[in-house]
Design an enzyme around this catalytic site. Sequence first.
Site, PDB file in Angstrom:
ATOM      1  N   GLY A   1       0.836  -1.204   0.000  1.00 28.89           N
ATOM      2  CA  GLY A   1       0.000   0.000   0.000  1.00 28.89           C
ATOM      3  C   GLY A   1       0.864   1.244   0.000  1.00 28.89           C
ATOM      4  O   GLY A   1       1.931   1.297  -0.601  1.00 28.89           O
ATOM      5  N   GLY A   2       0.390   2.253   0.725  1.00 31.07           N
ATOM      6  CA  GLY A   2       1.106   3.525   0.776  1.00 31.07           C
ATOM      7  C   GLY A   2       2.475   3.388   1.407  1.00 31.07           C
ATOM      8  O   GLY A   2       3.338   4.256   1.227  1.00 31.07           O
TER       9      GLY A   2
ATOM     10  N   GLY B   1      23.781  12.502 -29.756  1.00 29.86           N
ATOM     11  CA  GLY B   1      23.211  13.093 -28.550  1.00 29.86           C
ATOM     12  C   GLY B   1      23.879  12.556 -27.307  1.00 29.86           C
ATOM     13  O   GLY B   1      24.003  13.242 -26.288  1.00 29.86           O
ATOM     14  N   ALA B   2      24.349  11.321 -27.407  1.00 29.47           N
ATOM     15  CA  ALA B   2      24.986  10.714 -26.248  1.00 29.47           C
ATOM     16  C   ALA B   2      26.275  11.451 -25.911  1.00 29.47           C
ATOM     17  O   ALA B   2      26.659  11.560 -24.745  1.00 29.47           O
ATOM     18  CB  ALA B   2      25.236   9.242 -26.516  1.00 29.47           C
TER      19      ALA B   2
HETATM   20  C1  HXC Z   1      -4.051  -3.817  11.323  1.00 29.88           C
HETATM   21  C2  HXC Z   1      -2.827  -5.669  10.702  1.00 29.88           C
HETATM   22  C3  HXC Z   1      -2.611  -5.127   9.413  1.00 29.88           C
HETATM   23  C4  HXC Z   1      -3.187  -3.851   9.152  1.00 29.88           C
HETATM   24  C5  HXC Z   1      -1.593  -6.984   9.531  1.00 29.88           C
HETATM   25  N1  HXC Z   1      -2.177  -6.809  10.713  1.00 29.88           N
HETATM   26  N2  HXC Z   1      -1.848  -5.962   8.708  1.00 29.88           N
HETATM   27  N3  HXC Z   1      -3.535  -5.014  11.631  1.00 29.88           N
HETATM   28  N4  HXC Z   1      -3.867  -3.224  10.130  1.00 29.88           N
HETATM   29  N5  HXC Z   1      -2.977  -3.224   7.981  1.00 29.88           N
HETATM   30  C6  HXC Z   1      -2.112  -7.698  11.871  1.00 29.88           C
HETATM   31  C7  HXC Z   1      -2.808  -9.011  11.663  1.00 29.88           C
HETATM   32  O1  HXC Z   1      -4.179  -8.891  11.932  1.00 29.88           O
HETATM   33  C8  HXC Z   1      -2.097  -9.893  12.658  1.00 29.88           C
HETATM   34  O2  HXC Z   1      -2.600  -9.596  13.937  1.00 29.88           O
HETATM   35  C9  HXC Z   1      -0.680  -9.359  12.626  1.00 29.88           C
HETATM   36  O3  HXC Z   1      -0.760  -8.043  12.107  1.00 29.88           O
HETATM   37  C10 HXC Z   1       0.242 -10.178  11.745  1.00 29.88           C
HETATM   38  O4  HXC Z   1      -0.369 -10.305  10.460  1.00 29.88           O
HETATM   39  P1  HXC Z   1      -0.509 -11.722   9.728  1.00 29.88           P
HETATM   40  O5  HXC Z   1      -1.501 -11.529   8.649  1.00 29.88           O
HETATM   41  O6  HXC Z   1      -0.769 -12.784  10.732  1.00 29.88           O
HETATM   42  O7  HXC Z   1       0.936 -11.932   9.159  1.00 29.88           O
HETATM   43  P2  HXC Z   1       1.386 -12.570   7.778  1.00 29.88           P
HETATM   44  O8  HXC Z   1       0.657 -13.835   7.545  1.00 29.88           O
HETATM   45  O9  HXC Z   1       2.879 -12.611   7.814  1.00 29.88           O
HETATM   46  O10 HXC Z   1       0.927 -11.520   6.662  1.00 29.88           O
HETATM   47  C11 HXC Z   1       1.453 -10.261   6.642  1.00 29.88           C
HETATM   48  C12 HXC Z   1       0.717  -9.362   5.631  1.00 29.88           C
HETATM   49  C13 HXC Z   1      -0.808  -9.417   5.907  1.00 29.88           C
HETATM   50  C14 HXC Z   1       1.033  -9.847   4.207  1.00 29.88           C
HETATM   51  C15 HXC Z   1       1.279  -7.946   5.773  1.00 29.88           C
HETATM   52  O11 HXC Z   1      -1.020  -9.190   7.284  1.00 29.88           O
HETATM   53  C16 HXC Z   1      -1.549  -8.393   5.132  1.00 29.88           C
HETATM   54  O12 HXC Z   1      -1.803  -8.599   3.938  1.00 29.88           O
HETATM   55  N6  HXC Z   1      -1.912  -7.297   5.778  1.00 29.88           N
HETATM   56  C17 HXC Z   1      -2.657  -6.224   5.137  1.00 29.88           C
HETATM   57  C18 HXC Z   1      -1.757  -5.501   4.183  1.00 29.88           C
HETATM   58  C19 HXC Z   1      -2.421  -4.291   3.537  1.00 29.88           C
HETATM   59  O13 HXC Z   1      -3.329  -4.453   2.739  1.00 29.88           O
HETATM   60  N7  HXC Z   1      -2.019  -3.121   3.936  1.00 29.88           N
HETATM   61  C20 HXC Z   1      -2.509  -1.924   3.335  1.00 29.88           C
HETATM   62  C21 HXC Z   1      -3.243  -1.152   4.384  1.00 29.88           C
HETATM   63  S1  HXC Z   1      -3.772   0.317   3.602  1.00 29.88           S
HETATM   64  P3  HXC Z   1      -2.754 -10.716  15.060  1.00 29.88           P
HETATM   65  O14 HXC Z   1      -3.423 -10.014  16.177  1.00 29.88           O
HETATM   66  O15 HXC Z   1      -3.565 -11.796  14.468  1.00 29.88           O
HETATM   67  O16 HXC Z   1      -1.350 -11.154  15.367  1.00 29.88           O
HETATM   68  C22 HXC Z   1      -2.394   1.275   3.498  1.00 29.88           C
HETATM   69  C23 HXC Z   1      -2.623   2.598   2.825  1.00 29.88           C
HETATM   70  C24 HXC Z   1      -1.683   3.619   3.317  1.00 29.88           C
HETATM   71  O17 HXC Z   1      -1.328   0.974   3.901  1.00 29.88           O
HETATM   72  C25 HXC Z   1      -1.743   4.784   2.391  1.00 29.88           C
HETATM   73  C26 HXC Z   1      -0.749   5.831   2.739  1.00 29.88           C
HETATM   74  C27 HXC Z   1      -0.646   6.832   1.628  1.00 29.88           C
END
Ligand code: HXC
Length: 516
Positions: A171-172, A406-407
């Site tokens: 993401g961001g 040009g290079a």
């Molecule tokens: C809150 C989150 C989270 C999130 C992960 N966790 N991502 N909690 N917000 N964005 C939490 C999980 O619930 C879990 O909590 C713990 O972190 C570990 O995650 P897992 O999924 O168990 O780990 P893993 O299997 O290694 O997978 C990691 C991951 C996956 C690939 C990063 O968690 C994932 O896809 N997360 C979402 C990624 C995403 O879409 N992010 C974009 C957000 S929007 P527990 O309590 O179970 O341990 C964004 C926009 C920003 O970032 C823009 C700025 C300009």
Amino acid sequence: MSNERKLLELKAKIEKAELGGGIAAIEKQHAKGKFTARERIDLLLDPGSFEEIDKLRTHSCTDFGMEKKKFYGDGMVTGYGSIHGRLAFVYAFDFTVIGGTLSKTVGEKVGKIMDMAAKVGAPVIGINDSGGARIQEGVDALAGYTNIFIKNILYSGVIPQISAVVGPCAGGAVYSPALTDFVFMAKHTSYMFLTGPKVVKQVTHEDVTAEQLGGADVHGKKSGVTHFTCEDETSLFEGIRELITYIPQSNNEESPIVECGDEPTRISAQLNTIIPENPNKPYDVHDIIKQVVDCGKFFEVQKDFAKNIIVGFSRLNGKSVGIVANQPKVMAGVLDSNASVKGARFIRFCDCFNIPVITFEDVPGFLPGTAQEFNGIINHGAKMMFAYGEATVPKITVITRKAYGGAYCVMNSKQLRGDMVFAWPTAEIAVMGAEGASKIVYGKEIKASDDPAAKLKEKVEEYSDRFANPYVALEKGFIDGIIEPELTRYKLIKSLEMLKNKRDENPPKKHGNMPL
Ligand code: HXC
């Protein structure tokens, strides 16, 4: 509470903070082949030098039951320490705490470190391993990110900013590393993408794995997003430590002098025979660089991306220099869009941080064709020209062989404010190669001839004798001297000494409008 109890209370809190998300989460992290935030900081900084800041901070979110999910540090370890004895600031996402996600608090902690680094003039290194914006915090998390982005932008060119990507970066989250000067990724455990494989499947129906979409190899070879692709985290942090030795603490300083005992007057007889007799035969420009620079040490940047141009750091008589070199071994060293962007970005880094640029030129021109034109090679090539032209650091060119079209103009020519432009006797400086030029200038004559092939050969020889050499450019003052290749190291070091106090300024303006 007695003072002793108070002390014990503090110790207990510190101990808890240092365990991040707890022992089970740490074990899970290790099982994925990843280090924890604190282990990474230990690999990066000099032993025992880390001083932590904001260790006991927590978030203040109360939505989605988050008030019960509080950890000291809030999934972010920040502080400062030293790298080879020089001050460096660091922030590291702790994946063991709520997936290393970014909260308002995390954003503030990172911002505090960056402000301090800018205030005292020291590099900042971000260690990224995060699930992105903490979803439970909503817009607070987005604001937290953007607070980091604006500091990345404002401090760009003020202090060096380096990103280690050692886990997911989605993401961001990818934009902060992209705004920094150098990105390091570790093979198999690092991913950078705007949207993950599931979203890609929904939108474009492509089936890709995380590795195929945004792994270290993809960004090292195809997109050029990462500058260093490392085998593992250990070598990644060693790489950052090495990079730091070539760069200054801030734009107000020079790089440190690091001597290795290589004599500045050392002559390299091998350089006299490195250019093949046949001008169309390739050679490896690394062989030239290694003969010229201190102790043959070259720290290459973006090694696997746009390999037709080589960029990286070396030293000459202990002083750090940025090297830009066409690579005749890959696509004859032609300049294409990727090579131009790679070169431009590196030159701009050197210019921001007072690092002289040394250019080794052997380039047949820009790559023709629809693929490049549709891809905007005009703009990309202009970026390289802009970067060389606006740079005010000492700039020295050595034309080893071809400097065509040009290079010629782009590769730090005299007219782009190249301070010293040398040529080897094997240099060919002209508008275009002999065959192409002869076909255009003598096209009708060749066609009308009884033996067009023989006529073309004759004209090519005539053109080569007249133009495929460095003497025409020398007579006009477009190059400053033709040098024996074996003396290249000595000549570069003498020129750098002469240029030590160079002062050059661009006309006053807010900023130029580089063709991005
Ligand atoms: C809150 C989150 C989270 C999130 C992960 N966790 N991502 N909690 N917000 N964005 C939490 C999980 O619930 C879990 O909590 C713990 O972190 C570990 O995650 P897992 O999924 O168990 O780990 P893993 O299997 O290694 O997978 C990691 C991951 C996956 C690939 C990063 O968690 C994932 O896809 N997360 C979402 C990624 C995403 O879409 N992010 C974009 C957000 S929007 P527990 O309590 O179970 O341990 C964004 C926009 C920003 O970032 C823009 C700025 C300009």
